[in-house]
Design a protein around this motif. Structure first.
Motif, PDB file in Angstrom:
ATOM      1  N   THR A  31       5.296 -13.152  -2.230  1.00  0.00           N
ATOM      2  CA  THR A  31       6.084 -12.926  -1.020  1.00  0.00           C
ATOM      3  C   THR A  31       7.513 -13.428  -1.235  1.00  0.00           C
ATOM      4  O   THR A  31       7.718 -14.545  -1.719  1.00  0.00           O
ATOM      5  CB  THR A  31       5.454 -13.670   0.171  1.00  0.00           C
ATOM      6  N   GLY A  32       8.491 -12.602  -0.894  1.00  0.00           N
ATOM      7  CA  GLY A  32       9.894 -12.963  -1.065  1.00  0.00           C
ATOM      8  C   GLY A  32      10.453 -12.660  -2.432  1.00  0.00           C
ATOM      9  O   GLY A  32      11.629 -12.936  -2.700  1.00  0.00           O
ATOM     10  N   ALA A  33       9.639 -12.085  -3.318  1.00  0.00           N
ATOM     11  CA  ALA A  33      10.118 -11.807  -4.677  1.00  0.00           C
ATOM     12  C   ALA A  33      11.076 -10.619  -4.713  1.00  0.00           C
ATOM     13  O   ALA A  33      11.866 -10.488  -5.646  1.00  0.00           O
ATOM     14  CB  ALA A  33       8.932 -11.549  -5.609  1.00  0.00           C
ATOM     15  N   GLY A  34      11.007  -9.746  -3.713  1.00  0.00           N
ATOM     16  CA  GLY A  34      11.938  -8.622  -3.691  1.00  0.00           C
ATOM     17  C   GLY A  34      11.278  -7.262  -3.696  1.00  0.00           C
ATOM     18  O   GLY A  34      11.941  -6.259  -3.970  1.00  0.00           O
ATOM     19  N   HIS A 509      -0.247  14.136  -6.141  1.00  0.00           N
ATOM     20  CA  HIS A 509       1.085  13.646  -5.808  1.00  0.00           C
ATOM     21  C   HIS A 509       1.420  12.438  -6.679  1.00  0.00           C
ATOM     22  O   HIS A 509       0.526  11.774  -7.215  1.00  0.00           O
ATOM     23  CB  HIS A 509       1.165  13.210  -4.330  1.00  0.00           C
ATOM     24  N   GLN A 510       2.709  12.168  -6.779  1.00  0.00           N
ATOM     25  CA  GLN A 510       3.122  10.868  -7.299  1.00  0.00           C
ATOM     26  C   GLN A 510       3.098   9.893  -6.129  1.00  0.00           C
ATOM     27  O   GLN A 510       3.692  10.139  -5.081  1.00  0.00           O
ATOM     28  CB  GLN A 510       4.527  10.923  -7.891  1.00  0.00           C
ATOM     29  N   VAL A 511       2.393   8.772  -6.303  1.00  0.00           N
ATOM     30  CA  VAL A 511       2.222   7.808  -5.230  1.00  0.00           C
ATOM     31  C   VAL A 511       2.800   6.465  -5.671  1.00  0.00           C
ATOM     32  O   VAL A 511       2.473   5.974  -6.750  1.00  0.00           O
ATOM     33  CB  VAL A 511       0.733   7.649  -4.847  1.00  0.00           C
ATOM     34  N   LEU A 512       3.672   5.888  -4.829  1.00  0.00           N
ATOM     35  CA  LEU A 512       4.219   4.556  -5.050  1.00  0.00           C
ATOM     36  C   LEU A 512       3.726   3.661  -3.929  1.00  0.00           C
ATOM     37  O   LEU A 512       3.909   3.987  -2.746  1.00  0.00           O
ATOM     38  CB  LEU A 512       5.750   4.569  -5.057  1.00  0.00           C
ATOM     39  N   VAL A 513       3.072   2.532  -4.295  1.00  0.00           N
ATOM     40  CA  VAL A 513       2.458   1.665  -3.299  1.00  0.00           C
ATOM     41  C   VAL A 513       2.970   0.243  -3.483  1.00  0.00           C
ATOM     42  O   VAL A 513       2.874  -0.314  -4.589  1.00  0.00           O
ATOM     43  CB  VAL A 513       0.919   1.675  -3.419  1.00  0.00           C
ATOM     44  N   VAL A 514       3.528  -0.334  -2.436  1.00  0.00           N
ATOM     45  CA  VAL A 514       3.847  -1.760  -2.405  1.00  0.00           C
ATOM     46  C   VAL A 514       2.714  -2.440  -1.651  1.00  0.00           C
ATOM     47  O   VAL A 514       2.442  -2.116  -0.487  1.00  0.00           O
ATOM     48  CB  VAL A 514       5.192  -2.014  -1.694  1.00  0.00           C
ATOM     49  N   THR A 515       2.016  -3.380  -2.306  1.00  0.00           N
ATOM     50  CA  THR A 515       0.807  -3.929  -1.705  1.00  0.00           C
ATOM     51  C   THR A 515       0.626  -5.399  -2.056  1.00  0.00           C
ATOM     52  O   THR A 515       1.118  -5.880  -3.080  1.00  0.00           O
ATOM     53  CB  THR A 515      -0.431  -3.127  -2.167  1.00  0.00           C
ATOM     54  N   HIS A 516      -0.124  -6.089  -1.189  1.00  0.00           N
ATOM     55  CA  HIS A 516      -0.583  -7.460  -1.456  1.00  0.00           C
ATOM     56  C   HIS A 516      -2.059  -7.475  -1.833  1.00  0.00           C
ATOM     57  O   HIS A 516      -2.603  -8.547  -2.130  1.00  0.00           O
ATOM     58  CB  HIS A 516      -0.385  -8.332  -0.211  1.00  0.00           C
ATOM     59  N   LEU A 517      -2.712  -6.322  -1.794  1.00  0.00           N
ATOM     60  CA  LEU A 517      -4.161  -6.280  -1.965  1.00  0.00           C
ATOM     61  C   LEU A 517      -4.538  -5.977  -3.413  1.00  0.00           C
ATOM     62  O   LEU A 517      -4.186  -4.915  -3.937  1.00  0.00           O
ATOM     63  CB  LEU A 517      -4.768  -5.217  -1.054  1.00  0.00           C
ATOM     64  N   PRO A 518      -5.291  -6.853  -4.066  1.00  0.00           N
ATOM     65  CA  PRO A 518      -5.737  -6.573  -5.442  1.00  0.00           C
ATOM     66  C   PRO A 518      -6.684  -5.377  -5.490  1.00  0.00           C
ATOM     67  O   PRO A 518      -6.733  -4.650  -6.483  1.00  0.00           O
ATOM     68  CB  PRO A 518      -6.428  -7.864  -5.861  1.00  0.00           C
ATOM     69  N   GLN A 519      -7.462  -5.164  -4.404  1.00  0.00           N
ATOM     70  CA  GLN A 519      -8.388  -4.031  -4.386  1.00  0.00           C
ATOM     71  C   GLN A 519      -7.632  -2.702  -4.465  1.00  0.00           C
ATOM     72  O   GLN A 519      -8.144  -1.720  -4.997  1.00  0.00           O
ATOM     73  CB  GLN A 519      -9.238  -4.065  -3.115  1.00  0.00           C
ATOM     74  N   VAL A 520      -6.428  -2.655  -3.900  1.00  0.00           N
ATOM     75  CA  VAL A 520      -5.598  -1.453  -3.971  1.00  0.00           C
ATOM     76  C   VAL A 520      -4.902  -1.377  -5.323  1.00  0.00           C
ATOM     77  O   VAL A 520      -4.878  -0.333  -5.984  1.00  0.00           O
ATOM     78  CB  VAL A 520      -4.570  -1.444  -2.823  1.00  0.00           C
ATOM     79  N   ALA A 521      -4.336  -2.494  -5.784  1.00  0.00           N
ATOM     80  CA  ALA A 521      -3.587  -2.513  -7.041  1.00  0.00           C
ATOM     81  C   ALA A 521      -4.455  -2.132  -8.231  1.00  0.00           C
ATOM     82  O   ALA A 521      -3.964  -1.570  -9.220  1.00  0.00           O
ATOM     83  CB  ALA A 521      -2.971  -3.893  -7.257  1.00  0.00           C
ATOM     84  N   ALA A 522      -5.746  -2.410  -8.153  1.00  0.00           N
ATOM     85  CA  ALA A 522      -6.628  -2.123  -9.284  1.00  0.00           C
ATOM     86  C   ALA A 522      -6.724  -0.630  -9.578  1.00  0.00           C
ATOM     87  O   ALA A 522      -7.049  -0.236 -10.700  1.00  0.00           O
ATOM     88  CB  ALA A 522      -8.022  -2.691  -9.002  1.00  0.00           C
ATOM     89  N   PHE A 523      -6.438   0.216  -8.595  1.00  0.00           N
ATOM     90  CA  PHE A 523      -6.577   1.661  -8.788  1.00  0.00           C
ATOM     91  C   PHE A 523      -5.329   2.296  -9.396  1.00  0.00           C
ATOM     92  O   PHE A 523      -5.291   3.504  -9.601  1.00  0.00           O
ATOM     93  CB  PHE A 523      -6.888   2.332  -7.452  1.00  0.00           C
ATOM     94  N   ALA A 524      -4.319   1.521  -9.701  1.00  0.00           N
ATOM     95  CA  ALA A 524      -3.046   2.086 -10.152  1.00  0.00           C
ATOM     96  C   ALA A 524      -3.141   2.648 -11.561  1.00  0.00           C
ATOM     97  O   ALA A 524      -3.849   2.126 -12.424  1.00  0.00           O
ATOM     98  CB  ALA A 524      -1.956   1.017 -10.103  1.00  0.00           C
ATOM     99  N   ASP A 525      -2.377   3.709 -11.809  1.00  0.00           N
ATOM    100  CA  ASP A 525      -2.174   4.203 -13.166  1.00  0.00           C
ATOM    101  C   ASP A 525      -1.089   3.395 -13.876  1.00  0.00           C
ATOM    102  O   ASP A 525      -1.076   3.312 -15.098  1.00  0.00           O
ATOM    103  CB  ASP A 525      -1.753   5.681 -13.127  1.00  0.00           C
ATOM    104  N   ARG A 526      -0.163   2.836 -13.098  1.00  0.00           N
ATOM    105  CA  ARG A 526       0.868   1.955 -13.656  1.00  0.00           C
ATOM    106  C   ARG A 526       1.097   0.823 -12.664  1.00  0.00           C
ATOM    107  O   ARG A 526       1.295   1.053 -11.475  1.00  0.00           O
ATOM    108  CB  ARG A 526       2.171   2.710 -13.902  1.00  0.00           C
ATOM    109  N   HIS A 527       1.102  -0.400 -13.205  1.00  0.00           N
ATOM    110  CA  HIS A 527       1.222  -1.594 -12.372  1.00  0.00           C
ATOM    111  C   HIS A 527       2.535  -2.295 -12.708  1.00  0.00           C
ATOM    112  O   HIS A 527       2.769  -2.715 -13.838  1.00  0.00           O
ATOM    113  CB  HIS A 527       0.042  -2.531 -12.644  1.00  0.00           C
ATOM    114  N   LEU A 528       3.410  -2.418 -11.697  1.00  0.00           N
ATOM    115  CA  LEU A 528       4.702  -3.086 -11.855  1.00  0.00           C
ATOM    116  C   LEU A 528       4.706  -4.351 -11.010  1.00  0.00           C
ATOM    117  O   LEU A 528       4.240  -4.353  -9.860  1.00  0.00           O
ATOM    118  CB  LEU A 528       5.839  -2.174 -11.407  1.00  0.00           C
TER     119      LEU A 528
END
Length: 585
Positions: A31-34, A509-528
């Motif tokens: 949180t607050g990282a930008g 579609h190309q999907v960009l997701v800003v999230t705090h949830l690891p359950q959502v982040a785990a499904f990413a093709d690319r994790h930034l």
């Protein structure tokens, strides 16, 4: 899709580049990282409002750059629009975009290698990207937005019908307002019309012709100096061609040219150069003969009649009287008369015209009512399909017992909008028809169907919105979708289901997701990951791509706040394995 995004000097981000891919891109961080600055940068890149307060003091400007690579119909539309504006795609087909904002608030945009208005970035953005965040959830609670969502879902034929309603409504209101204005301001209109008629009568009596004032001025000058002009023309004619009235033996130009030509021709056999000069003298003699003939014609037409000069003076005086009142010159007077005639038509308040406008108003009212009724029927048909599809998606988002209803209700008559009888019932009608659309949620069996703003919690609203976006994705829309923490207030199994739905969206579609949830982040093709650096005098943030072990550590941090925890990493690896299985076709 958006292949790359570079952000410089925006908020806590000093200079960073986000390498993006097709499919699902996830952006995480403390949180607050930008993370929000990434979405803010996207908004700027696609024509969003600039906030100078977010620009870093050094270097004093924020720059957001992006590279788009489009395909199909969207590419054709966007490339054609940019080419019309003077830009062009790169040789490899990609398109470069740039937005600069200074600390003073000045903003500049570049697109396809050319400086463009910021609005052009907005036009491109409407075609290629849709951003959804917490504010979008609040917007979805407004009835007008819910009606717009249903209209968007209903399809192209429905949109054509909606355009027809808007066009007919605008025409009807123009006639109604015109009729009311003519009746309300009849006295003022008649007074203005009388003044215009007086001016037109005066101009009609004079009947000025285009350019007439300049022609009369030139004619007056000729008549005023007729004797001097005649003397000059006669002397010139005599010098060129002589004549019977000649009183001396001075040879004229025609005779001298003839003598010179014959002399040179006599020696042409000795030196051909003289023959060539003789030919040129013959051409000169022909030209002199032509000028002499024109002088004769000029003398014959030269008018020294004093009566004609008086007529010209009087005509010019009449024209000057008009130009003193209506315009600077005769052409301006003629233009004033044309405008006055058009204005007289607008000012007409005769009983005949008022009756005609009344009949036209009634005809258009019937047309608007008919189209509004057809639009309502189309909305009701689409509402059933829309509710069914959103309900199916909610079942997959850990809301198996929830149902969505879409109510299409007629507007009550007697409000600010005008009313018309539609399908036999008096209802309020506007440019979007006569309907109010309300999304209602039945959270569980036996629960009442409540409007979203009353019946949905924050987590439920996030899932309803995501379900709606999944339904929209099946019917086209922009190729890039951005979700900014729309999973707020969600956890557990619902979070996993949100990840699954976003991954499904990412197949088309190309999907960009800003999230705090690891359950959502785990499904990413690319994790930034956005990471904050507080080591220097000024806090900055940067973005890095994580894979394999690093990615598991980031998910562990999100799960338990302990990136080095063996248990957390094991849990993260389990999530990644689950997501990998789900993503397989």
């Amino acid at each position: 899709m958006l292949e790359e995004l570079r952000i410089t000097g925006l908020g806590v981000i000093e200079d960073t580049t986000l390498p993006l891919t097709g499919g699902m891109n996830v952006i995480t961080g403390e949180t607050g990282a930008g993370k929000t600055m990434v979405v803010t940068g996207l908004g700027l890149l696609f024509g969003g409002r600039a906030d100078a307060g977010r620009v870093r003091a050094q270097p004093g400007r924020a720059v957001v750059e992006g590279r788009l690579r489009l395909h199909g119909r969207v590419a054709d539309t966007v490339h054609a629009r940019i080419t019309d504006a003077g830009g062009e795609p790169d040789e490899d087909g990609s398109l470069l975009l740039s937005r600069t904002v200074t600390v003073e608030g000045r903003s500049r945009a570049h697109l396809g290698g050319r400086s463009m208005p910021v609005s052009m970035l907005g036009e491109v953005g409407e075609q290629v990207v849709a951003v959804h965040g917490q504010s979008d959830q609040l917007r979805l609670l407004r009835p007008a937005e819910q009606r717009a969502a249903l209209d968007r879902f209903a399809g192209p034929e429905h949109e054509k019908l909606l355009d027809a309603v808007r066009e007919a409504y605008a025409g009807w209101r123009r006639v109604v307002d015109d009729l009311a204005d003519r009746r309300r301001n009849a006295r003022e209109r008649n007074q203005e019309a009388d003044l215009l008629r007086l001016g037109l009568d005066e101009i009609t009596r004079v009947d000025p012709q285009p350019g007439e004032d300049d022609e009369l001025k030139a004619e007056a000058q000729r008549l005023e100096h007729a004797e001097g002009l005649r003397t000059a023309a006669q002397l010139a004619h005599h010098s060129l061609a002589g004549g019977a009235e000649a009183i001396d033996e001075t040879p004229d130009a025609t005779s001298l040219l003839g003598t010179a030509r014959r002399t040179l021709e006599a020696q042409a056999g000795t030196d051909p150069a003289l023959g060539e000069l003789a030919v040129r003298l013959e051409e000169a003699a022909t030209l002199v003969t032509d000028v002499s003939a024109e002088l004769s014609a000029y003398l014959a037409a030269l008018d020294a009649d004093p009566a004609r000069l008086q007529t010209v003076y009087e005509r010019r005086a009449a024209l000057r009287a008009l130009t003193r009142k209506y315009a600077d010159d005769v052409d301006g007077v003629i233009a004033w008369a044309e405008r006055a005639r058009a204005r007289l038509s607008d000012l007409d308040s005769s009983d005949e015209l008022l009756d005609e406008l009344e009949r036209e108003s009634q005809r258009l009212a019937v047309e608007v009512a008919d189209l509004a009724g057809r639009l309502s029927a189309s909305r009701r048909e689409a509402a059933g399909r829309f509710a069914e599809q959103v309900t199916v998606e909610l079942a997959g988002l850990a809301m198996p017992h929830a149902r969505v209803q879409v109510e299409v209700l007629s507007r009550l008559a007697g409000r600010a909008e005008p009313s018309l009888p539609v399908d036999g019932v008096e209802v309020g009608v506007g440019p979007d028809g006569c309907d109010e659309v309300e999304l209602r949620l039945l959270a569980h069996p036996g629960a009442p169907a409540l409007p979203l703003q009353r019946g949905a919690s924050g987590g439920e609203l996030s899932r309803v919105m995501l379900a709606i976006e999944v339904v929209f994705a099946g019917s086209g829309g922009p190729p890039t979708l951005v979700f900014d923490e729309v999973d707020a207030g969600v956890g557990g199994q619902a979070a996993v289901e949100i990840g699954r739905r976003l991954a499904r969206l990412a197949r088309s579609h190309q999907v960009l997701v800003v999230t705090h949830l690891p359950q959502v982040a785990a499904f990413a093709d690319r994790h930034l990951v956005v990471a904050k650096d507080t080591g220097g005098a000024v806090t900055t943030s940067g973005v890095r791509m994580v894979e394999d072990t690093e990615r598991a550590r980031e998910l562990a941090r999100m799960l338990a706040g302990l990136p080095d925890s063996d248990l957390g990493i094991a849990h993260a690896e389990e999530l990644l394995a689950l997501a990998a299985r789900e993503r397989r076709p």
